[in-house]
Design a protein around this motif. Structure first.
Motif, PDB file in Angstrom:
ATOM      1  N   UNK A   1      -5.148   4.710   9.104  1.00 55.33           N
ATOM      2  CA  UNK A   1      -4.900   4.374  10.512  1.00 55.33           C
ATOM      3  C   UNK A   1      -3.466   3.897  10.714  1.00 55.33           C
ATOM      4  N   UNK A   2      -3.014   3.005   9.834  1.00 53.92           N
ATOM      5  CA  UNK A   2      -1.648   2.496   9.927  1.00 53.92           C
ATOM      6  C   UNK A   2      -0.644   3.616   9.649  1.00 53.92           C
ATOM      7  N   UNK A   3      -0.919   4.450   8.659  1.00 55.70           N
ATOM      8  CA  UNK A   3      -0.024   5.563   8.331  1.00 55.70           C
ATOM      9  C   UNK A   3       0.159   6.485   9.530  1.00 55.70           C
ATOM     10  N   UNK A   4      -0.924   6.807  10.202  1.00 52.97           N
ATOM     11  CA  UNK A   4      -0.831   7.687  11.366  1.00 52.97           C
ATOM     12  C   UNK A   4      -0.044   7.024  12.492  1.00 52.97           C
ATOM     13  N   UNK A   5      -0.166   5.713  12.590  1.00 54.66           N
ATOM     14  CA  UNK A   5       0.567   4.982  13.635  1.00 54.66           C
ATOM     15  C   UNK A   5       2.069   4.963  13.353  1.00 54.66           C
ATOM     16  N   UNK A   6       2.437   4.977  12.069  1.00 58.37           N
ATOM     17  CA  UNK A   6       3.845   4.845  11.689  1.00 58.37           C
ATOM     18  C   UNK A   6       4.513   6.167  11.297  1.00 58.37           C
ATOM     19  N   UNK A   7       3.760   7.242  11.231  1.00 61.17           N
ATOM     20  CA  UNK A   7       4.277   8.499  10.665  1.00 61.17           C
ATOM     21  C   UNK A   7       5.566   8.971  11.323  1.00 61.17           C
ATOM     22  N   UNK A   8       5.725   8.755  12.612  1.00 63.15           N
ATOM     23  CA  UNK A   8       6.926   9.218  13.302  1.00 63.15           C
ATOM     24  C   UNK A   8       8.098   8.266  13.238  1.00 63.15           C
ATOM     25  N   UNK A   9       7.912   7.114  12.645  1.00 61.69           N
ATOM     26  CA  UNK A   9       8.961   6.096  12.561  1.00 61.69           C
ATOM     27  C   UNK A   9       9.942   6.473  11.458  1.00 61.69           C
ATOM     28  N   UNK A  10      11.228   6.481  11.780  1.00 65.64           N
ATOM     29  CA  UNK A  10      12.207   7.015  10.829  1.00 65.64           C
ATOM     30  C   UNK A  10      12.497   6.080   9.652  1.00 65.64           C
ATOM     31  N   UNK A  11      11.958   4.870   9.654  1.00 67.62           N
ATOM     32  CA  UNK A  11      12.154   3.949   8.531  1.00 67.62           C
ATOM     33  C   UNK A  11      10.808   3.646   7.845  1.00 67.62           C
ATOM     34  N   UNK A  12      10.034   4.694   7.674  1.00 69.01           N
ATOM     35  CA  UNK A  12       8.692   4.556   7.119  1.00 69.01           C
ATOM     36  C   UNK A  12       8.544   5.418   5.877  1.00 69.01           C
ATOM     37  N   UNK A  13       7.847   4.904   4.869  1.00 66.29           N
ATOM     38  CA  UNK A  13       7.533   5.705   3.691  1.00 66.29           C
ATOM     39  C   UNK A  13       6.201   5.250   3.105  1.00 66.29           C
ATOM     40  N   UNK A  14       5.627   6.111   2.278  1.00 69.30           N
ATOM     41  CA  UNK A  14       4.371   5.811   1.607  1.00 69.30           C
ATOM     42  C   UNK A  14       4.582   5.912   0.098  1.00 69.30           C
ATOM     43  N   UNK A  15       4.023   4.942  -0.627  1.00 73.23           N
ATOM     44  CA  UNK A  15       4.085   4.960  -2.083  1.00 73.23           C
ATOM     45  C   UNK A  15       2.716   5.303  -2.647  1.00 73.23           C
ATOM     46  N   UNK A  16       2.679   6.300  -3.514  1.00 74.95           N
ATOM     47  CA  UNK A  16       1.490   6.614  -4.296  1.00 74.95           C
ATOM     48  C   UNK A  16       1.777   6.257  -5.745  1.00 74.95           C
ATOM     49  N   UNK A  17       1.009   5.350  -6.288  1.00 80.23           N
ATOM     50  CA  UNK A  17       1.140   5.006  -7.700  1.00 80.23           C
ATOM     51  C   UNK A  17       0.297   5.993  -8.505  1.00 80.23           C
ATOM     52  N   UNK A  18       0.938   6.704  -9.416  1.00 76.37           N
ATOM     53  CA  UNK A  18       0.278   7.789 -10.135  1.00 76.37           C
ATOM     54  C   UNK A  18      -0.363   7.250 -11.409  1.00 76.37           C
ATOM     55  N   UNK A  19      -1.664   7.462 -11.517  1.00 78.83           N
ATOM     56  CA  UNK A  19      -2.455   6.979 -12.647  1.00 78.83           C
ATOM     57  C   UNK A  19      -3.352   8.101 -13.160  1.00 78.83           C
ATOM     58  N   UNK A  20      -4.135   7.782 -14.167  1.00 81.97           N
ATOM     59  CA  UNK A  20      -5.119   8.751 -14.648  1.00 81.97           C
ATOM     60  C   UNK A  20      -6.136   9.093 -13.564  1.00 81.97           C
ATOM     61  N   UNK A  21      -6.301   8.202 -12.585  1.00 81.76           N
ATOM     62  CA  UNK A  21      -7.309   8.419 -11.546  1.00 81.76           C
ATOM     63  C   UNK A  21      -6.887   9.440 -10.499  1.00 81.76           C
ATOM     64  N   UNK A  22      -5.574   9.667 -10.352  1.00 82.81           N
ATOM     65  CA  UNK A  22      -5.141  10.558  -9.262  1.00 82.81           C
ATOM     66  C   UNK A  22      -4.083  11.580  -9.665  1.00 82.81           C
ATOM     67  N   UNK A  23      -3.678  11.620 -10.934  1.00 84.55           N
ATOM     68  CA  UNK A  23      -2.569  12.484 -11.324  1.00 84.55           C
ATOM     69  C   UNK A  23      -2.836  13.948 -10.984  1.00 84.55           C
TER      70      UNK A  23
END
Length: 464
Positions: free
Chosen positions: A223-245
């Motif tokens: 929900x927050x990601x969709x609210x901020x997606x168009x904001x030019x100072x926004x990013x998302x971090x995915x921590x890569x592990x055995x669970x999601x690689x």
């Protein structure tokens, strides 16, 4: 003497060892290989059939002539920069209990939390420090970091309001405590916002990121990601592990569909025991990481819209030109303690946030000690003098200045000393070769920030 032999002796065409030591790297391209001068991070792409000619004669002579200039640039990047950013933890506490968190559990449950007055006092000290070393023209970065800074919302927002003219603020948050009013405040004050998400669906994302009752937070974060997606100072971090690689290519589609422009696929930092249990195999990580980047290329070709994977873009930019990098983890010494430092909720100062919780890397206290003395002290010096030239086998590696053997906190936790190679060494080799291959294929622009060329220029044009 035979005149022809005499002529050849007077004009040797071989590199006799007096010039730069060059390494040839197979980057997996059918026609090109990379030639690298490791000390300066100079590189060139050369036709496979012309390698022998490349390693002798005019090519070597021209590189040799430019070596002092390139060496000086690298020397300044590695040892001449001053701190211009701080990672600031206004609280030790967090409302989540993520499986790989580098901070001790007791700290996250029961740690300290700054009051608005205490936080503003800290910002006043930091503002004075940065003005002393840079003068009034620099606007230093201050990133509210965690644990979860939004558990100290009142103090954080008061600091932003009072010091918005002094600092370029950022906020790294798990997003679960943000409401529309908070988002309006942050975007209205041009605060950079980073959030964390580890999967394209609740089952995958919630496997590693959940609250103290093991309840996931996927729906709220999206929900927050969709609210901020168009904001030019926004990013998302995915921590890569055995669970999601193995889900990284799928994550690219997910982020692209949600309008996200900038992400980071960060291999889990193995600072804690929980994180080390989740470390993916290097070759598996390289395979799916590359597949994710290729998927971003396919979507760019289809839509004309980039999804920049910042941690890879930084490697690519550092190859194209050392000063083009925006992150300082992949150079040695890393940025910790020399380009930035971290402040914990009790005022303790560390070279980087990754060291918070490791008492032996506490350099002093912001409220009781002189900050310049802390940065010049033995604890910080141990990190700021950690260079690949002291690490075996890194000191012999051709890509040592595209990698930097990170991260010292991670390395120290795993090996018990700082002068050890990176736990993701093989992955970093794959990254560098893939980046050079993209340059050879002239596809690199699609993986970089739109303004990446502003800080890069060619050192030597050997295309003629």
């Amino acid at each position: 003497m035979n005149p022809a032999v005499s002529q050849r002796l007077r004009h040797p065409r071989a590199n006799m060892g007096e010039g730069p030591q060059l390494a040839v790297i197979d980057i997996g391209h059918p026609q090109k290989v990379a030639v690298v001068q490791a000390d300066t991070a100079f590189w060139a792409l050369v036709d496979r059939k012309a390698v022998s000619e490349c390693l002798a004669g005019d090519f070597v002579a021209e590189i040799t002539a430019r070596l002092p200039e390139m060496a000086a640039e690298m020397e300044n990047l590695r040892f001449g920069l001053k701190p211009s950013a701080v990672y600031f933890n206004p609280t030790d506490r967090c409302n989540l209990n993520c499986s790989y968190c580098y901070l001790p559990e007791d700290m996250r449950r029961n740690g300290e939390q700054m009051t608005p007055a205490r936080l503003e006092k800290a910002l006043e000290i930091l503002a004075g420090f940065f003005e002393t070393i840079h003068g009034p023209d620099l606007k230093p970065q201050l990133i509210f970091h965690g644990s979860e800074p939004m558990t100290a919302r009142e103090a954080v927002f008061a600091g932003i309001e009072s010091f918005g003219h002094v600092f370029d603020f950022g906020l790294q948050t798990n997003a679960t405590l943000l409401d529309d009013r908070d988002i309006a405040f942050l975007t209205g004050n041009q605060v950079a916002v980073g959030i964390s998400l580890d999967g394209p669906g609740p089952a995958e994302a919630d496997a590693t990121r959940h609250n103290w009752n093991n309840k996931g937070v996927f729906d709220k974060v999206v929900q927050v990601m969709d609210r901020l997606a168009g904001y030019d100072r926004f990013n998302v971090i995915t921590t890569v592990t055995t669970a999601n690689v193995e889900l990284l290519p799928e994550m690219v589609d997910f982020y692209h569909d949600h309008g996200v422009r900038t992400v980071m696929f960060n291999p889990v930092r193995c600072t804690s025991k929980g994180a080390r249990k989740l470390k993916p195999d290097d070759n598996l990580l390289a395979h799916y990481f590359t597949a994710a980047l290729e998927r971003s290329w396919q979507l760019y070709q289809k839509t004309g819209r980039k999804l920049v994977v910042s941690n890879f873009a930084n490697i690519l930019a550092s190859i194209l030109g050392p000063t083009g990098r925006r992150l300082m983890c992949d150079i040695s010494p890393c940025g910790g303690g020399r380009c930035f430092f971290a402040v914990a909720a009790n005022g303790d100062v560390f070279p980087c946030s990754e060291f918070i919780g490791m008492k032996e890397f506490r350099g002093g206290n912001l409220f009781g000690d002189d900050l310049q003395a802390i940065l010049a002290g033995p604890v910080f010096k141990a990190v700021t003098t950690r260079v690949v030239e002291k690490i075996d086998p890194c000191r012999r590696c051709a890509i040592r200045h595209f990698c930097g053997a990170p991260c010292p906190a991670e390395v120290s936790s795993m090996s018990g000393c700082l002068d050890s190679p990176a736990p993701f060494c093989t992955f970093y080799q794959h990254q560098a070769c893939y980046a050079l291959r993209l340059i050879a294929e002239e596809r690199h622009h699609a993986f970089l920030w739109d303004d990446w060329e502003d800080n890069v220029e060619s050192s030597l044009d050997m295309s003629r």
